[in-house]
Design an enzyme around this catalytic site. Structure first.
Site, PDB file in Angstrom:
ATOM      1  N   CYS A 116       0.815  -1.229   0.000  1.00  0.00           N
ATOM      2  CA  CYS A 116       0.000   0.000   0.000  1.00  0.00           C
ATOM      3  C   CYS A 116       0.842   1.269   0.000  1.00  0.00           C
ATOM      4  CB  CYS A 116      -0.944  -0.001   1.183  1.00  0.00           C
ATOM      5  SG  CYS A 116      -1.914  -1.480   1.252  1.00  0.00           S
ATOM      6  N   HIS A 256      -3.402   6.565   2.612  1.00  0.00           N
ATOM      7  CA  HIS A 256      -3.828   5.276   2.081  1.00  0.00           C
ATOM      8  C   HIS A 256      -5.213   4.964   2.653  1.00  0.00           C
ATOM      9  CE1 HIS A 256      -4.230   1.296   0.849  1.00  0.00           C
ATOM     10  NE2 HIS A 256      -4.035   0.758   2.039  1.00  0.00           N
ATOM     11  N   ASN A 286     -10.229  -0.768  -0.081  1.00  0.00           N
ATOM     12  CA  ASN A 286      -8.772  -0.651  -0.022  1.00  0.00           C
ATOM     13  C   ASN A 286      -8.184  -1.213  -1.321  1.00  0.00           C
ATOM     14  OD1 ASN A 286      -6.040  -1.056   0.415  1.00  0.00           O
ATOM     15  ND2 ASN A 286      -6.279  -1.939   2.463  1.00  0.00           N
TER      16      ASN A 286
HETATM   17  N1  ACO Z   1     -18.603  -9.358   9.027  1.00  0.00           N
HETATM   18  C1  ACO Z   1     -19.045  -9.618  10.274  1.00  0.00           C
HETATM   19  N2  ACO Z   1     -18.227  -9.913  11.286  1.00  0.00           N
HETATM   20  C2  ACO Z   1     -16.912  -9.947  11.039  1.00  0.00           C
HETATM   21  C3  ACO Z   1     -16.386  -9.674   9.759  1.00  0.00           C
HETATM   22  C4  ACO Z   1     -17.288  -9.386   8.738  1.00  0.00           C
HETATM   23  N3  ACO Z   1     -16.900  -9.123   7.476  1.00  0.00           N
HETATM   24  N4  ACO Z   1     -15.054  -9.767   9.813  1.00  0.00           N
HETATM   25  C5  ACO Z   1     -14.728 -10.076  11.090  1.00  0.00           C
HETATM   26  N5  ACO Z   1     -15.856 -10.185  11.813  1.00  0.00           N
HETATM   27  C6  ACO Z   1     -15.968 -10.504  13.223  1.00  0.00           C
HETATM   28  C7  ACO Z   1     -14.762 -11.229  13.747  1.00  0.00           C
HETATM   29  O1  ACO Z   1     -14.853 -12.593  13.464  1.00  0.00           O
HETATM   30  C8  ACO Z   1     -14.833 -10.921  15.221  1.00  0.00           C
HETATM   31  O2  ACO Z   1     -15.775 -11.778  15.805  1.00  0.00           O
HETATM   32  P1  ACO Z   1     -15.464 -12.489  17.208  1.00  0.00           P
HETATM   33  O3  ACO Z   1     -15.288 -11.349  18.179  1.00  0.00           O
HETATM   34  O4  ACO Z   1     -16.691 -13.314  17.431  1.00  0.00           O
HETATM   35  O5  ACO Z   1     -14.215 -13.273  16.978  1.00  0.00           O
HETATM   36  C9  ACO Z   1     -15.447  -9.518  15.269  1.00  0.00           C
HETATM   37  O6  ACO Z   1     -16.050  -9.307  13.974  1.00  0.00           O
HETATM   38  C10 ACO Z   1     -14.445  -8.406  15.533  1.00  0.00           C
HETATM   39  O7  ACO Z   1     -13.301  -8.627  14.753  1.00  0.00           O
HETATM   40  P2  ACO Z   1     -12.066  -7.653  14.838  1.00  0.00           P
HETATM   41  O8  ACO Z   1     -10.957  -8.214  14.030  1.00  0.00           O
HETATM   42  O9  ACO Z   1     -11.817  -7.270  16.258  1.00  0.00           O
HETATM   43  O10 ACO Z   1     -12.675  -6.366  14.109  1.00  0.00           O
HETATM   44  P3  ACO Z   1     -11.994  -4.964  13.949  1.00  0.00           P
HETATM   45  O11 ACO Z   1     -12.839  -3.949  14.587  1.00  0.00           O
HETATM   46  O12 ACO Z   1     -10.531  -4.993  14.290  1.00  0.00           O
HETATM   47  O13 ACO Z   1     -12.088  -4.753  12.367  1.00  0.00           O
HETATM   48  C11 ACO Z   1     -10.780  -4.898  10.400  1.00  0.00           C
HETATM   49  C12 ACO Z   1     -11.470  -5.655  11.524  1.00  0.00           C
HETATM   50  C13 ACO Z   1     -11.814  -4.114   9.638  1.00  0.00           C
HETATM   51  C14 ACO Z   1     -10.086  -5.890   9.495  1.00  0.00           C
HETATM   52  C15 ACO Z   1      -9.740  -3.916  11.020  1.00  0.00           C
HETATM   53  O14 ACO Z   1      -8.934  -4.604  11.944  1.00  0.00           O
HETATM   54  C16 ACO Z   1      -8.866  -3.254   9.986  1.00  0.00           C
HETATM   55  O15 ACO Z   1      -9.319  -2.493   9.158  1.00  0.00           O
HETATM   56  N6  ACO Z   1      -7.555  -3.504  10.046  1.00  0.00           N
HETATM   57  C17 ACO Z   1      -6.621  -2.896   9.136  1.00  0.00           C
HETATM   58  C18 ACO Z   1      -6.656  -3.645   7.860  1.00  0.00           C
HETATM   59  C19 ACO Z   1      -5.772  -3.044   6.825  1.00  0.00           C
HETATM   60  O16 ACO Z   1      -5.547  -1.864   6.807  1.00  0.00           O
HETATM   61  N7  ACO Z   1      -5.277  -3.916   5.968  1.00  0.00           N
HETATM   62  C20 ACO Z   1      -4.600  -3.591   4.817  1.00  0.00           C
HETATM   63  C21 ACO Z   1      -3.317  -2.836   4.954  1.00  0.00           C
HETATM   64  S1  ACO Z   1      -2.929  -2.366   3.434  1.00  0.00           S
HETATM   65  C22 ACO Z   1      -1.986  -3.485   2.483  1.00  0.00           C
HETATM   66  O17 ACO Z   1      -0.785  -3.472   2.566  1.00  0.00           O
HETATM   67  C23 ACO Z   1      -2.694  -4.440   1.536  1.00  0.00           C
END
Ligand code: ACO
Length: 329
Positions: A116, A256, A286
């Protein structure tokens, strides 16, 4: 001694595949909801390329638009840099395919892998070649077809990503304008937080690697989240200070687009009004290396950046990598 030339962006372009995948459609594919995706990420829909479309196809369309805006022909290009984690092939480089299809006969070409942060890294590399008077016209492309490396049965990742391409032509500009400052960083110890484990020389592609889904992107979302918030806040403030600017000097920040919550927390940390931060994650998700150049092209087209504006591009992503470009338009 030869004087250093300033390097600036003289034309931008972007291209998004037509097919829209909404959260509502995703609800029918995996166990998720529109409400969860919107509230946790800010994403409403994303674009998805056709089965037969590869990174070079999107790149060429974005590049043609950037060349037109820059008012130069492809044959004038000296170098093409394609930042991507979803190249057409391991090799040849996607940049070489683009070079051929554009007819950029005299251009050197290579791919750059910084996830990214790829476009920000690409602008920094281009700036060096211009500053040293080695080259005059450089095309920097950020492109991704992430839909091809996402596990569409994994709700943790498949809701986040989209496909697209953005391009910029970098060239000499008048002194005091263009790229004023760039800083790049990396921390390889966090490499396993976001990776595509299979298909390389560590785990070559076999029927067993495919059966185990090692050809799909894997991510530790919450760790990446914490890292991103830190970079967007601390790194941006420190870098601005080091190059003699205050947060108030920024006319537009293009971060980003990984998660609206990351962007909002940066706005708070920087004490920057949200109107000064470009967001398009709700429409495109993203797009990794493509997120910043697509946003840049939108901001330029909509005249949110005008001559004299102070523009800051901040990228962070797999590697881990991060980078910043401070640009006087
Ligand atoms: N729909 C419903 N529930 C979901 C989903 C979904 N799509 N995805 C995860 N959950 C659930 C999980 O299973 C978890 O359930 P549990 O508590 O029963 O285990 C719950 O939701 C909470 O999960 P978290 O991982 O704590 O959710 P969080 O608030 O952290 O959000 C997310 C997750 C959106 C992925 C966030 O952590 C994020 O955006 N992280 C950064 C990601 C990113 O920037 N990645 C790319 C970098 S760029 C690159 O180089 C490609």
């Amino acid at each position: 001694m030869e004087s250093k030339t300033s390097a600036g962006i003289i034309g931008t372009g972007s291209y998004l595949p037509e097919k829209v995948l909404s959260n509502l459609k995703l609800e029918k594919m995996v166990d998720t909801s529109d409400d969860w995706i919107r509230s946790r990420t800010g994403i409403v829909e994303r674009r998805i390329a056709d089965r037969q479309t590869a990174a070079s196809d999107l790149s060429i369309k974005a590049a043609e638009r950037a060349l037109e805006k820059a008012n130069i022909g492809a044959e004038e290009l000296d170098l093409i840099i394609v930042a991507t984690i979803t190249p057409d092939y391991f090799f040849p480089a996607t940049a070489c395919i683009v070079q051929d299809k554009l007819g950029a006969k005299k251009a050197a070409a290579f791919d750059l892998l910084a996830a990214c942060s790829g476009f920000v890294y690409g602008i920094s590399v281009a700036e060096q070649f211009i500053k040293s008077n080695a080259y005059k016209y450089i095309l920097v492309i950020g492109v991704e077809v992430l839909s091809k490396i996402v596990d569409w049965s994994d709700r943790n990742t498949c809701i986040l990503f989209g496909d697209g391409a953005g391009a910029a032509v970098v060239a000499p500009v008048e002194e005091g304008k263009g790229v004023l400052f760039t800083r790049l960083g990396a921390d390889g110890s966090g490499g396993d937080l976001l990776m595509l484990p299979g298909g390389g020389s560590r785990i070559p592609c076999t029927s067993s690697s495919v059966e185990n889904g090692l050809h799909y992107l894997r991510m530790s979302g919450s760790d990446i989240f914490k890292f991103a918030v830190k970079i967007m806040g601390e790194f941006t403030v420190e870098t601005l200070k080091d190059c003699g600017f205050e947060v108030e000097d920024i006319d537009l920040l293009i971060p980003h687009q990984a998660n609206l919550r990351i962007i909002n927390s940066a706005a708070k940390r920087l004490d920057l009004p949200v109107e000064k931060i470009w967001t398009n994650i709700h429409r495109f998700g993203n797009m990794s290396a493509a997120s910043i150049p697509v946003a840049l092209d939108e901001a330029v087209s909509q005249k949110r950046i005008v001559p004299g504006s102070l523009l800051v591009l901040v990228g962070f992503g797999a590697g881990l990598t991060w980078g910043i470009n401070v640009i006087r338009w």
